[in-house]
Write a protein that holds these residues in place. Sequence first.
Motif, PDB file in Angstrom:
ATOM      1  N   GLY A   1      -6.327  11.307  -7.113  1.00  0.00           N
ATOM      2  CA  GLY A   1      -7.583  10.799  -7.434  1.00  0.00           C
ATOM      3  C   GLY A   1      -7.441   9.375  -8.123  1.00  0.00           C
ATOM      4  O   GLY A   1      -8.222   8.944  -8.481  1.00  0.00           O
ATOM      5  N   GLY A   2      -6.006   8.874  -7.989  1.00  0.00           N
ATOM      6  CA  GLY A   2      -6.039   7.341  -8.500  1.00  0.00           C
ATOM      7  C   GLY A   2      -6.583   6.603  -7.366  1.00  0.00           C
ATOM      8  O   GLY A   2      -6.909   6.839  -6.170  1.00  0.00           O
ATOM      9  N   LYS A   3      -7.044   5.270  -7.868  1.00  0.00           N
ATOM     10  CA  LYS A   3      -7.498   4.573  -6.862  1.00  0.00           C
ATOM     11  C   LYS A   3      -7.120   2.933  -6.671  1.00  0.00           C
ATOM     12  O   LYS A   3      -6.437   2.809  -7.741  1.00  0.00           O
ATOM     13  CB  LYS A   3      -9.114   4.360  -7.340  1.00  0.00           C
ATOM     14  N   ILE A   4      -7.405   2.238  -5.428  1.00  0.00           N
ATOM     15  CA  ILE A   4      -7.149   0.976  -5.367  1.00  0.00           C
ATOM     16  C   ILE A   4      -8.432   0.364  -5.280  1.00  0.00           C
ATOM     17  O   ILE A   4      -9.202   0.795  -4.410  1.00  0.00           O
ATOM     18  CB  ILE A   4      -6.284   0.670  -4.105  1.00  0.00           C
ATOM     19  N   VAL A   5      -8.754  -0.577  -6.152  1.00  0.00           N
ATOM     20  CA  VAL A   5     -10.053  -1.402  -5.926  1.00  0.00           C
ATOM     21  C   VAL A   5     -10.008  -2.967  -5.633  1.00  0.00           C
ATOM     22  O   VAL A   5      -9.677  -3.424  -6.750  1.00  0.00           O
ATOM     23  CB  VAL A   5     -10.891  -1.128  -6.882  1.00  0.00           C
ATOM     24  N   PHE A   6     -10.017  -3.295  -4.527  1.00  0.00           N
ATOM     25  CA  PHE A   6      -9.601  -4.647  -4.264  1.00  0.00           C
ATOM     26  C   PHE A   6     -10.802  -5.384  -3.678  1.00  0.00           C
ATOM     27  O   PHE A   6     -11.341  -5.004  -2.568  1.00  0.00           O
ATOM     28  CB  PHE A   6      -8.420  -4.719  -3.161  1.00  0.00           C
ATOM     29  N   ALA A   7     -10.994  -6.714  -4.209  1.00  0.00           N
ATOM     30  CA  ALA A   7     -12.094  -7.480  -3.758  1.00  0.00           C
ATOM     31  C   ALA A   7     -11.364  -8.832  -3.011  1.00  0.00           C
ATOM     32  O   ALA A   7     -10.858  -9.308  -3.703  1.00  0.00           O
ATOM     33  CB  ALA A   7     -13.141  -7.978  -4.669  1.00  0.00           C
ATOM     34  N   ASP A   8     -11.571  -8.922  -1.604  1.00  0.00           N
ATOM     35  CA  ASP A   8     -10.924  -9.923  -1.089  1.00  0.00           C
ATOM     36  C   ASP A   8     -11.745 -10.225   0.063  1.00  0.00           C
ATOM     37  O   ASP A   8     -12.709  -9.769   0.776  1.00  0.00           O
ATOM     38  CB  ASP A   8      -9.720  -9.488  -0.881  1.00  0.00           C
ATOM     39  N   THR A   9     -11.456 -11.601   0.967  1.00  0.00           N
ATOM     40  CA  THR A   9     -11.847 -11.919   1.858  1.00  0.00           C
ATOM     41  C   THR A   9     -11.249 -11.329   3.077  1.00  0.00           C
ATOM     42  O   THR A   9     -10.201 -10.927   3.253  1.00  0.00           O
ATOM     43  CB  THR A   9     -11.700 -13.393   2.292  1.00  0.00           C
TER      44      THR A   9
ATOM     45  N   ILE B   1       0.904  -1.221  -0.133  1.00  0.00           N
ATOM     46  CA  ILE B   1      -0.061  -0.056   0.074  1.00  0.00           C
ATOM     47  C   ILE B   1       1.086   1.188   0.148  1.00  0.00           C
ATOM     48  O   ILE B   1       0.482   2.231  -0.783  1.00  0.00           O
ATOM     49  CB  ILE B   1      -1.017   0.097   1.284  1.00  0.00           C
ATOM     50  N   ALA B   2       2.063   1.181   0.902  1.00  0.00           N
ATOM     51  CA  ALA B   2       2.892   2.259   0.613  1.00  0.00           C
ATOM     52  C   ALA B   2       3.492   2.539  -0.441  1.00  0.00           C
ATOM     53  O   ALA B   2       3.557   3.654  -1.203  1.00  0.00           O
ATOM     54  CB  ALA B   2       4.044   2.008   1.872  1.00  0.00           C
ATOM     55  N   ASP B   3       3.679   1.553  -1.329  1.00  0.00           N
ATOM     56  CA  ASP B   3       4.225   1.615  -2.848  1.00  0.00           C
ATOM     57  C   ASP B   3       3.077   2.325  -3.573  1.00  0.00           C
ATOM     58  O   ASP B   3       3.303   2.950  -4.461  1.00  0.00           O
ATOM     59  CB  ASP B   3       4.576   0.258  -3.453  1.00  0.00           C
ATOM     60  N   TYR B   4       1.943   1.769  -3.748  1.00  0.00           N
ATOM     61  CA  TYR B   4       0.824   2.277  -4.265  1.00  0.00           C
ATOM     62  C   TYR B   4       0.524   3.477  -4.139  1.00  0.00           C
ATOM     63  O   TYR B   4       0.077   4.721  -4.922  1.00  0.00           O
ATOM     64  CB  TYR B   4      -0.675   1.311  -4.161  1.00  0.00           C
ATOM     65  N   GLY B   5       0.773   4.057  -2.888  1.00  0.00           N
ATOM     66  CA  GLY B   5       0.607   5.533  -2.408  1.00  0.00           C
ATOM     67  C   GLY B   5       1.583   6.450  -3.289  1.00  0.00           C
ATOM     68  O   GLY B   5       0.941   7.433  -3.577  1.00  0.00           O
ATOM     69  N   ASN B   6       2.742   5.732  -3.533  1.00  0.00           N
ATOM     70  CA  ASN B   6       3.765   6.627  -4.245  1.00  0.00           C
ATOM     71  C   ASN B   6       3.477   6.546  -5.849  1.00  0.00           C
ATOM     72  O   ASN B   6       4.200   7.300  -6.325  1.00  0.00           O
ATOM     73  CB  ASN B   6       5.166   6.140  -3.951  1.00  0.00           C
ATOM     74  N   LEU B   7       2.884   5.580  -6.211  1.00  0.00           N
ATOM     75  CA  LEU B   7       2.628   5.226  -7.640  1.00  0.00           C
ATOM     76  C   LEU B   7       1.576   6.046  -8.116  1.00  0.00           C
ATOM     77  O   LEU B   7       1.608   6.626  -9.037  1.00  0.00           O
ATOM     78  CB  LEU B   7       2.544   3.634  -8.059  1.00  0.00           C
TER      79      LEU B   7
END
Length: 212
Positions: free
Chosen positions: A138-146, A128-134
């Motif tokens: 307005g960019g989004k993370i959309v994960f479906a998981d248990t 998540i830290a990497d994605y925050g830098n990437l």
Amino acid sequence: MGKEFIELFEHWADSYDSSVTGHDEEYKEVFLHYEEILGEVAKRANGHVLEFGVGTGNLTLKLLEKGLTVTGIEPSPSMRKIAFEKLGNKAEIVDGDFLNYPKDNSFDTIVSTYAFHHLTDEEKRQAIADYGNLLREGGKIVFADTMYESEDAYKKAIADALSKGFHNLAEDLQREYYTTIPKLRNMLEENGFSANFEQFNDFVWIMEAEKL
């Protein structure tokens, strides 16, 4: 990072699409509303999409049908082979995982279904830290998981599986790295995301996080 599960997916590849349609009674509830869940993830995505855990390409297909550009990441060679057969050259699919992938800052949305639990909580935090830098604002993370609302809810799910005689499911719930929504929310907020969680069956939630 999750490499301990590759052998499992090598064996599961040929029967995966049958499993998600509910033919396995033990996992029927896990994959309840499977098509709706994938469709909802695709609906929330936009632009150039980075997809983790492509598997056999089911979510990828829905993203492509929406007209999106997809770069897919999948560590299992057998899963990649099936995805290539299903998708042709419509999407770029490469070897990698949640922490090892092309980081070219051109992605608008990061998506995944049924896969983020293969990371430990510490690995989730790093990802998540990497994605925050990437991602740009307005960019989004959309994960479906248990995932679970609390540790007590997680323990109850294991107990419920055992009470139904679903020993493989109970073993999976204990072997893999399922986490709680409060922990995920904290990780996301620490890295500049605003997060929402929506439940779609007794196991699966969609986590949608926007970069502020």
